[in-house]
Design a protein around this motif. Sequence first.
Motif, PDB file in Angstrom:
ATOM      1  N   GLN A  19       6.880   4.180  10.664  1.00 41.12           N
ATOM      2  CA  GLN A  19       6.939   4.942   9.357  1.00 41.12           C
ATOM      3  C   GLN A  19       7.443   3.987   8.558  1.00 41.12           C
ATOM      4  OE1 GLN A  19      10.041   8.039   8.126  1.00 41.12           O
ATOM      5  NE2 GLN A  19       8.208   9.332   8.177  1.00 41.12           N
ATOM      6  N   ILE A  20       6.782   3.633   7.241  1.00 42.46           N
ATOM      7  CA  ILE A  20       7.170   2.573   6.252  1.00 42.46           C
ATOM      8  C   ILE A  20       7.702   3.249   4.960  1.00 42.46           C
ATOM      9  CG2 ILE A  20       5.778   0.817   7.575  1.00 42.46           C
ATOM     10  CD1 ILE A  20       3.560   1.237   5.337  1.00 42.46           C
ATOM     11  N   TRP A  21       7.333   4.680   4.710  1.00 43.51           N
ATOM     12  CA  TRP A  21       7.739   5.372   3.312  1.00 43.51           C
ATOM     13  C   TRP A  21       7.812   6.797   3.770  1.00 43.51           C
ATOM     14  CZ3 TRP A  21       4.714   8.762   0.770  1.00 43.51           C
ATOM     15  CH2 TRP A  21       5.278   9.618  -0.349  1.00 43.51           C
ATOM     16  N   MET A  38       4.267   7.800   4.710  1.00 48.41           N
ATOM     17  CA  MET A  38       3.041   6.981   5.240  1.00 48.41           C
ATOM     18  C   MET A  38       3.492   6.048   6.223  1.00 48.41           C
ATOM     19  SD  MET A  38       0.292   7.226   3.575  1.00 48.41           S
ATOM     20  CE  MET A  38      -0.574   5.527   3.985  1.00 48.41           C
ATOM     21  N   SER A  39       2.591   5.985   7.255  1.00 45.56           N
ATOM     22  CA  SER A  39       2.880   5.330   8.639  1.00 45.56           C
ATOM     23  C   SER A  39       1.853   4.057   8.888  1.00 45.56           C
ATOM     24  CB  SER A  39       2.815   6.088   9.974  1.00 45.56           C
ATOM     25  OG  SER A  39       3.846   7.066   9.822  1.00 45.56           O
ATOM     26  N   VAL A  40       2.211   3.031   9.786  1.00 44.42           N
ATOM     27  CA  VAL A  40       1.158   1.873   9.894  1.00 44.42           C
ATOM     28  C   VAL A  40       1.179   1.673  11.324  1.00 44.42           C
ATOM     29  CG1 VAL A  40       3.108   0.252   9.597  1.00 44.42           C
ATOM     30  CG2 VAL A  40       0.644  -0.452   9.245  1.00 44.42           C
ATOM     31  N   SER A  41      -0.040   1.629  11.850  1.00 47.30           N
ATOM     32  CA  SER A  41      -0.149   0.954  13.236  1.00 47.30           C
ATOM     33  C   SER A  41      -1.085  -0.132  13.449  1.00 47.30           C
ATOM     34  CB  SER A  41      -0.895   2.329  13.928  1.00 47.30           C
ATOM     35  OG  SER A  41      -0.177   3.581  13.505  1.00 47.30           O
ATOM     36  N   GLU A  42      -0.973  -0.648  14.558  1.00 40.42           N
ATOM     37  CA  GLU A  42      -1.688  -1.991  14.820  1.00 40.42           C
ATOM     38  C   GLU A  42      -3.107  -1.619  15.228  1.00 40.42           C
ATOM     39  OE1 GLU A  42      -1.476  -5.955  17.323  1.00 40.42           O
ATOM     40  OE2 GLU A  42       0.298  -4.578  17.208  1.00 40.42           O
ATOM     41  N   ILE A  43      -4.081  -2.202  15.118  1.00 38.86           N
ATOM     42  CA  ILE A  43      -5.406  -1.811  15.591  1.00 38.86           C
ATOM     43  C   ILE A  43      -5.632  -2.562  17.087  1.00 38.86           C
ATOM     44  CG2 ILE A  43      -7.991  -1.890  15.167  1.00 38.86           C
ATOM     45  CD1 ILE A  43      -7.431  -1.239  12.227  1.00 38.86           C
ATOM     46  N   THR A  44      -5.825  -2.102  17.891  1.00 39.57           N
ATOM     47  CA  THR A  44      -6.013  -2.826  19.199  1.00 39.57           C
ATOM     48  C   THR A  44      -7.136  -3.752  19.174  1.00 39.57           C
ATOM     49  OG1 THR A  44      -7.081  -0.991  20.407  1.00 39.57           O
ATOM     50  CG2 THR A  44      -4.551  -1.328  20.652  1.00 39.57           C
ATOM     51  N   LEU A  45      -7.174  -4.774  19.987  1.00 38.07           N
ATOM     52  CA  LEU A  45      -8.224  -5.646  20.127  1.00 38.07           C
ATOM     53  C   LEU A  45      -9.516  -5.027  20.619  1.00 38.07           C
ATOM     54  CD1 LEU A  45      -6.426  -8.881  21.555  1.00 38.07           C
ATOM     55  CD2 LEU A  45      -7.083  -8.360  19.196  1.00 38.07           C
ATOM     56  N   GLU A  46      -9.339  -4.157  21.592  1.00 36.01           N
ATOM     57  CA  GLU A  46     -10.625  -3.481  22.106  1.00 36.01           C
ATOM     58  C   GLU A  46     -11.413  -2.733  21.051  1.00 36.01           C
ATOM     59  OE1 GLU A  46      -7.714  -3.347  23.106  1.00 36.01           O
ATOM     60  OE2 GLU A  46      -7.660  -4.159  25.137  1.00 36.01           O
ATOM     61  N   SER A  47     -10.894  -2.236  19.868  1.00 36.10           N
ATOM     62  CA  SER A  47     -11.714  -1.707  18.544  1.00 36.10           C
ATOM     63  C   SER A  47     -12.053  -2.423  17.672  1.00 36.10           C
ATOM     64  CB  SER A  47     -10.894  -0.645  18.075  1.00 36.10           C
ATOM     65  OG  SER A  47      -9.567  -1.056  17.523  1.00 36.10           O
ATOM     66  N   LEU A  48     -11.474  -3.845  17.706  1.00 41.08           N
ATOM     67  CA  LEU A  48     -11.856  -4.636  16.340  1.00 41.08           C
ATOM     68  C   LEU A  48     -13.489  -4.890  16.250  1.00 41.08           C
ATOM     69  CD1 LEU A  48      -9.150  -7.137  16.499  1.00 41.08           C
ATOM     70  CD2 LEU A  48      -9.585  -5.375  14.877  1.00 41.08           C
ATOM     71  N   GLY A  49     -14.134  -4.819  15.311  1.00 36.52           N
ATOM     72  CA  GLY A  49     -15.429  -5.134  15.137  1.00 36.52           C
ATOM     73  C   GLY A  49     -16.449  -4.028  15.851  1.00 36.52           C
ATOM     74  N   ASP A  50     -15.863  -3.134  16.607  1.00 38.95           N
ATOM     75  CA  ASP A  50     -16.748  -2.167  17.154  1.00 38.95           C
ATOM     76  C   ASP A  50     -16.332  -0.824  17.089  1.00 38.95           C
ATOM     77  OD1 ASP A  50     -18.806  -1.157  18.691  1.00 38.95           O
ATOM     78  OD2 ASP A  50     -17.693  -1.348  20.624  1.00 38.95           O
ATOM     79  N   ALA A  57       0.715  -1.167  -0.030  1.00 41.86           N
ATOM     80  CA  ALA A  57       0.131   0.018  -0.045  1.00 41.86           C
ATOM     81  C   ALA A  57       0.818   1.364  -0.102  1.00 41.86           C
ATOM     82  CB  ALA A  57      -0.943   0.010   1.193  1.00 41.86           C
ATOM     83  N   ALA A  58       1.942   1.377   0.796  1.00 42.40           N
ATOM     84  CA  ALA A  58       3.032   2.393   0.803  1.00 42.40           C
ATOM     85  C   ALA A  58       3.308   2.659  -0.594  1.00 42.40           C
ATOM     86  CB  ALA A  58       3.957   2.260   1.802  1.00 42.40           C
ATOM     87  N   PHE A  59       3.791   1.489  -1.310  1.00 40.46           N
ATOM     88  CA  PHE A  59       4.314   1.748  -2.648  1.00 40.46           C
ATOM     89  C   PHE A  59       3.269   2.346  -3.520  1.00 40.46           C
ATOM     90  CE2 PHE A  59       4.647  -0.149  -7.019  1.00 40.46           C
ATOM     91  CZ  PHE A  59       5.751   0.349  -7.321  1.00 40.46           C
ATOM     92  N   THR A  60       2.015   1.919  -3.411  1.00 39.83           N
ATOM     93  CA  THR A  60       1.081   2.571  -4.317  1.00 39.83           C
ATOM     94  C   THR A  60       0.896   4.072  -4.333  1.00 39.83           C
ATOM     95  OG1 THR A  60      -0.897   2.004  -3.089  1.00 39.83           O
ATOM     96  CG2 THR A  60      -0.044   0.462  -4.522  1.00 39.83           C
ATOM     97  N   VAL A  61       0.922   4.288  -2.979  1.00 39.81           N
ATOM     98  CA  VAL A  61       0.841   5.821  -2.520  1.00 39.81           C
ATOM     99  C   VAL A  61       1.987   6.528  -2.910  1.00 39.81           C
ATOM    100  CG1 VAL A  61       0.984   7.576  -0.541  1.00 39.81           C
ATOM    101  CG2 VAL A  61      -0.701   5.243  -0.543  1.00 39.81           C
ATOM    102  N   PHE A  77      -3.822  -0.210  10.589  1.00 39.82           N
ATOM    103  CA  PHE A  77      -4.423   1.283  10.088  1.00 39.82           C
ATOM    104  C   PHE A  77      -3.302   1.960   9.583  1.00 39.82           C
ATOM    105  CE2 PHE A  77      -5.392   5.868  10.859  1.00 39.82           C
ATOM    106  CZ  PHE A  77      -6.445   5.661  10.261  1.00 39.82           C
ATOM    107  N   LEU A  78      -3.436   2.352   8.070  1.00 44.13           N
ATOM    108  CA  LEU A  78      -2.399   3.140   7.636  1.00 44.13           C
ATOM    109  C   LEU A  78      -2.819   4.752   7.434  1.00 44.13           C
ATOM    110  CD1 LEU A  78      -2.088   0.797   4.178  1.00 44.13           C
ATOM    111  CD2 LEU A  78      -0.416   1.389   6.275  1.00 44.13           C
ATOM    112  N   SER A  79      -1.972   5.582   7.496  1.00 46.81           N
ATOM    113  CA  SER A  79      -2.234   6.753   7.355  1.00 46.81           C
ATOM    114  C   SER A  79      -1.070   7.846   7.059  1.00 46.81           C
ATOM    115  CB  SER A  79      -2.369   7.510   8.918  1.00 46.81           C
ATOM    116  OG  SER A  79      -1.286   7.231  10.015  1.00 46.81           O
ATOM    117  N   GLY A  80      -1.339   8.906   6.672  1.00 44.09           N
ATOM    118  CA  GLY A  80      -0.046   9.664   6.064  1.00 44.09           C
ATOM    119  C   GLY A  80      -0.530  10.719   4.766  1.00 44.09           C
ATOM    120  N   SER A  81       0.212  11.128   4.066  1.00 46.45           N
ATOM    121  CA  SER A  81       0.085  11.903   2.956  1.00 46.45           C
ATOM    122  C   SER A  81       0.769  11.356   1.585  1.00 46.45           C
ATOM    123  CB  SER A  81       0.278  13.433   3.140  1.00 46.45           C
ATOM    124  OG  SER A  81       1.584  13.582   3.610  1.00 46.45           O
TER     125      SER A  81
END
Length: 757
Positions: A628-630, A599-611, A427-431, A590-594
């Motif tokens: 940061q991955i790119w 671009m950066s990547v973060s792990e979505i915690t279990l508490e927020s999964l599905g809710d 995904a970072a490569f496509t951006v 979760f990916l975020s950046g411009s």
Amino acid sequence: MSGAAATTSLGDPSASFFRGSLYKWASYIKGYQKRWFVLQNGHLSYYRSQSDAARGNARGSISILNAFIHAQDSSSFVVSDGSARTYHLRCSSRADRQRWVTAIELAKVKAIDQIESEEYDFKLTAEPPDKSELNQTIHALGTKLENVRLCHELVAKHGAALQKQLTDLEEARHNQDAAHLIRSISERANLFRITVDALISASDDYLGQAKTQSNQWIKLFQREHEQRRKLEDMVEELGKQHSHLENRIRRSLIPVVDEVEKDTTSEDLDSDCEECFVDALDVINSGSSTAVLNRTDSEDWDLQRSPSTQELPFDTNDTECNKSITKFTAVMEAGSPLVMSAADLKKDFGVKRVRRSRIPEKPQASINIWSIMKNCIGKELSKIPLPVNFSEPLSFLQRLTEDFEYSECLDSAAECEDTCHQMAYVAAFTVSAYANTTERTGKPFNPLLGETYECDRTYDYGWRSIAEQVSHHPPVVAMHTEGRAWICWQEFTMTTKFRGKYLQILPLGIVHLVFPKTGNHYTWRKVMTTVHNIIVGQLWVDNHGETDIVNHKTGDQCHLKYNAYSYFSKDTQRKVSGVIKNHQGTEKLFLSGSWDSEMSVSEITLESLGDSNKRQGKSHYSTRGSNQIWKRKQPPPELVKCYNFTQLAVELNEPEQGVAPTDSRLRPDQRLMEQGAWEEANSMKMQLEEKQRAARRRRDSLLEEAAQTGQDYSRYKPKWFIYENDLQTGNLSHVYSGEYWQCKQNQDWSRCPEIFI
């Protein structure tokens, strides 16, 4: 999957109207269904029955201008417009199929001729009439008129002489000189007839030339009147929107300031207010101090291919992935290895090549933009014959190659064992492909049919690519890139529309990416690009839309959203965000950046999964561990005057020995533009385009001859790509044949056409 009744076709294939019944593939349940097809006005439409056609109840239509026609077997053929519309059709006999294919090909030729006629009209009105040409026309008409007057004087002279001799004959009727007078009168009559014929011929010449010029001037006047009306409407609309925008800013300025004062300090207020009116081409600094991904050294390239490359570690029950990987493994076995060792690199390349660091600066040349832009409204960008003043000295093939500037993202993805983390790097490569579009507002050169571009950067970037213009109407580029541990290929085309204030570019086609080690096969589409302020103001580019990246082997998906630029948005401009889900639909990363910075990547915690909480239509996630991955590498400041090129862009058009004679580096108009000779480049560009049109007319002539004799005629075939079914999408696309690099090694370019001058 076969039709029960014979198809019929009514009319001459070379006529502008062709109709008949065909069997159209509907679904695996319904199979082929009999439908009534009508080919007229550049469109192939189908109806449930002939009576529905009489009522005009069409069930579907496809434009022939941008269509591909592909014969599958003796009775079946496919018509596709390169996007979602594809008709799989079947006839009762080979002869009937040939009639339909010929009729569609001829209809496409006529549609292209009409477009080129419009391009000629555009050239007539793109610039004010040349005074010398106008003087030549007036002189030619004057000469014709002088010839008419001279003939008229001769007719009057010979007519008077004839009348006088007739009078003398009447008086000397009984005289012995009557015979002599009769002979003289006969000669005068012949001379009078010849003079009258000359008068008629001169009058016809004058009338013909006058009509030709009159029709051309009437057409110019009508087109000028229509374009002036459109231009007046556009300027009026611009004024209204400008006034509306000013009113909105005045109304919203005070509430925005009040809200900012509540949430920020006075120092932040100043920066935020300035950011509301920052120029669209300014780079947004993220302020992150995380280090950029470093490329591995050439000593670490010793990644030899496994002796049993056909035994790839992926699920053998996954038929589609099996077919894809087996196909490209065969290509690898037939040609050079994709992964090269350090010893191979030293043997092939020796020391690292020193490439150029800059090109001549862009000249400051003025042009009458109004005279050109007023004729472009509503037209396809690829159909507009723009001068090189609006271009940059790179072809579109080279511009696509720039997508791999940040190929380290794919190298990192190949090392990932977790498929979701691998998806994040993909995904970072496509951006990253959009990183350089902020300042790059120049239009690349449209490639000629058969034009190619190779880029072998194995010794530093770790990849090599080959691209070819495989179709001219519609313009389609096929590209194949081989990396250290990945293979990427795509068939790229686009639709473009000029709307007066802005230019929209909607890419079509699908990008494929395969990691042979694991068998993971990714596909995605590119998002829309809009160029603003075409008429008034400074040009700026925005990329916006949504796209999905799919791993066809595991079922993982990534949904990316590119936010459109907005003066009133509180979010970071040029923002990109996305969520990666595994095959079970669970949100993992979760990916975020411009798209212009990082671009950066973060792990979505279990508490927020599905809710996920939803506020104002947006999903909110609890995340941890942002990495940061790119990150974008800023181009050298001295290249700002060199068309805002990056270092890689500067190197793309650098002359090289041993490339194919159709390579973009050898294109003369592009080279002249790079050297700053814009007038010579424009002249050469017109010659190349005329040569391409002449070649197309020769192919069209052969097609018409084949239609008249009932013979088969195969359309233009690319030299390095094969047109066949895509195993993932099921659509027809161009796939690399695997022969280019071997032909380069042998310097065998016998298949290459002569497209340059």
